[in-house]
Design an enzyme around this catalytic site. Structure first.
Site, PDB file in Angstrom:
ATOM      1  N   HIS A 191      -8.412   8.747  -5.558  1.00  0.00           N
ATOM      2  CA  HIS A 191      -9.137   9.288  -4.221  1.00  0.00           C
ATOM      3  C   HIS A 191     -10.485  10.076  -4.426  1.00  0.00           C
ATOM      4  CE1 HIS A 191      -4.765   9.598  -2.183  1.00  0.00           C
ATOM      5  NE2 HIS A 191      -5.392   8.634  -2.097  1.00  0.00           N
ATOM      6  N   HIS A 229       0.911  -1.208   0.098  1.00  0.00           N
ATOM      7  CA  HIS A 229       0.026  -0.027   0.181  1.00  0.00           C
ATOM      8  C   HIS A 229       0.818   1.356  -0.005  1.00  0.00           C
ATOM      9  CE1 HIS A 229      -3.296   2.557   0.806  1.00  0.00           C
ATOM     10  NE2 HIS A 229      -4.390   1.725   1.043  1.00  0.00           N
TER      11      HIS A 229
END
Length: 399
Positions: free
Chosen positions: A360, A333
């Site tokens: 995002h 990640h």
């Protein structure tokens, strides 16, 4: 004369069923098969009725007498024991149908699945239910109060699972709200527990933010001698910087090498919006090489054990550890943080384009809906620049 246990044991079956009385209307019904069944005969409004108390010895003599005495008390109050039993069974059935576990399963199937939530989200929801079920799963949802739920969450905290406890509270709250919407509850006891649980300091994913160290990681990946699917996952991940779950769940039908685009369905995305990833020349080449090994159907990065499942969520991180990189140095990640930091530091790209590349969420729904149209061409150029940059630091910073 009342029965004794010894007498009951001595009762033998006959060619026809017969009765053996105890007292007060209680008797045993002995079948030709040898089964001995408790019965209670009584009258209500002049009408004779029977109640069945079960089979001996599963229901003992003492238990049968207790059941008879309870029935007598109900009759004395003007109640019909047979009707009361039917009511109790109906109430138990209703209660079972409105238990927290039943409503939670319904919430998952009829809401989360229907909304097209990602497989990972559904898996986590069922895991939260599994954690809560021992404490409140069988209870009617209306009987669960905040203290019962808090006790279950405290047990998770006692094991150090602070974040899991908070997520379980949130999941429970959604179940209670669903019960309210469907007319089976009047309040959400989980809502009052917001802020009651321990909040640990946020822990960021370990990421390499220095070009020299990143070059070292890329060279280590090129030298990795593990499973081919793992090696290509390691090679591709730094270039596309998608979330680890999105990478390992990639399927070949989502990859369009001709148009150089990887389209991730909304159901696999955290924000529940389809996400398009432009593929650089390097990434296209990696996918092509991998397709020659695995074929072009099913998962791009299949499990070691079966092609019907994607690789394990720990595979990439385990590979990093095998290469000598600690969990405080780099994580799967963390590659997203690496790309975000270095792309922003380059000063070459619009920060909004970088955020869109990272998928995002955008607080402005309209702006988010049109972000691909606004930044797609820039993202295509940025993807190629980023891959070229990774190649440069991997080669020019070699010792």
């Amino acid at each position: 004369m009342t029965l004794t246990v010894a007498e009951i044991k001595a009762l033998k079956p006959r060619s026809k069923a017969y009765k053996k009385a105890d007292a007060g209307g209680l008797y045993l019904h002995i079948n030709p098969t040898g089964s001995k069944l408790w019965r209670y005969k009584f009258r209500i409004a002049g009408k004779e009725k029977l109640l069945a108390f079960g089979r001996w010895p599963e229901v003992s003599l003492a238990s049968a007498r207790e059941a008879r005495d309870l029935a007598k008390q109900q009759i004395a109050k003007g109640m019909d024991p047979s009707l009361e039993r039917k009511r109790n069974k109906a109430a138990a059935k209703v209660a079972a149908g409105t238990s927290f576990a039943v409503i939670a399963e319904e919430f998952i199937d009829r809401k989360l699945v229907a909304e097209g939530r990602a497989d990972g989200t559904l898996k986590k929801a069922r895991w939260f239910l599994k954690l809560l079920a021992p404490a409140i799963g069988k209870m009617p949802v209306t009987d669960v109060d905040s203290q019962m739920l808090l006790a279950a969450l405290r047990r998770l905290e006692a094991k150090g699972n602070y974040e899991t406890a908070k997520k379980c509270r949130s999941f429970a709250s959604r179940v209670f709200r669903y019960a309210i919407w469907t007319g089976r509850a009047k309040n959400d006891p989980a809502a009052s527990l917001q802020g009651a649980l321990i909040t640990r300091k946020a822990k960021h994913y370990a990421a390499i933010l220095e070009p020299k160290k990143l070059g070292g990681l890329l060279r280590a990946i090129d030298s990795y001698d593990g499973h081919p699917a793992t090696k290509f996952a390691l090679r591709i991940a730094p270039h596309v910087f998608v979330r680890p779950g999105e990478l390992r769940h990639a399927e070949w039908h989502e990859i369009n090498l001709h148009d150089a685009i990887w389209t991730i369905p909304a159901g696999k995305m955290k924000a529940r919006r389809e996400h398009a990833v432009p593929l650089s020349n390097q990434v296209q080449n990696y996918f092509t090489q991998l397709s020659n090994i695995t074929g072009v159907t099913g998962y791009v990065f299949p499990s070691f054990h079966t092609p019907k499942r994607p690789m394990s969520e720990n595979t990439v991180n385990v590979a990093f550890r095998r290469m000598g990189f600690g969990k405080d140095e780099v994580t799967a990640h963390g590659l997203r943080s690496t790309a975000s930091t270095l792309l922003n530091e380059s000063g070459l790209w619009n920060p909004d384009a970088i955020e869109r590349a990272l998928a995002h969420g955008d607080s402005n729904a309209v702006r988010g809906a049109y972000s691909r149209g606004n930044y797609w061409e820039e993202r295509v150029k940025m993807a190629q620049w980023w891959s070229d940059y990774l190649d440069q630091i991997s080669e020019s910073l070699s010792p």
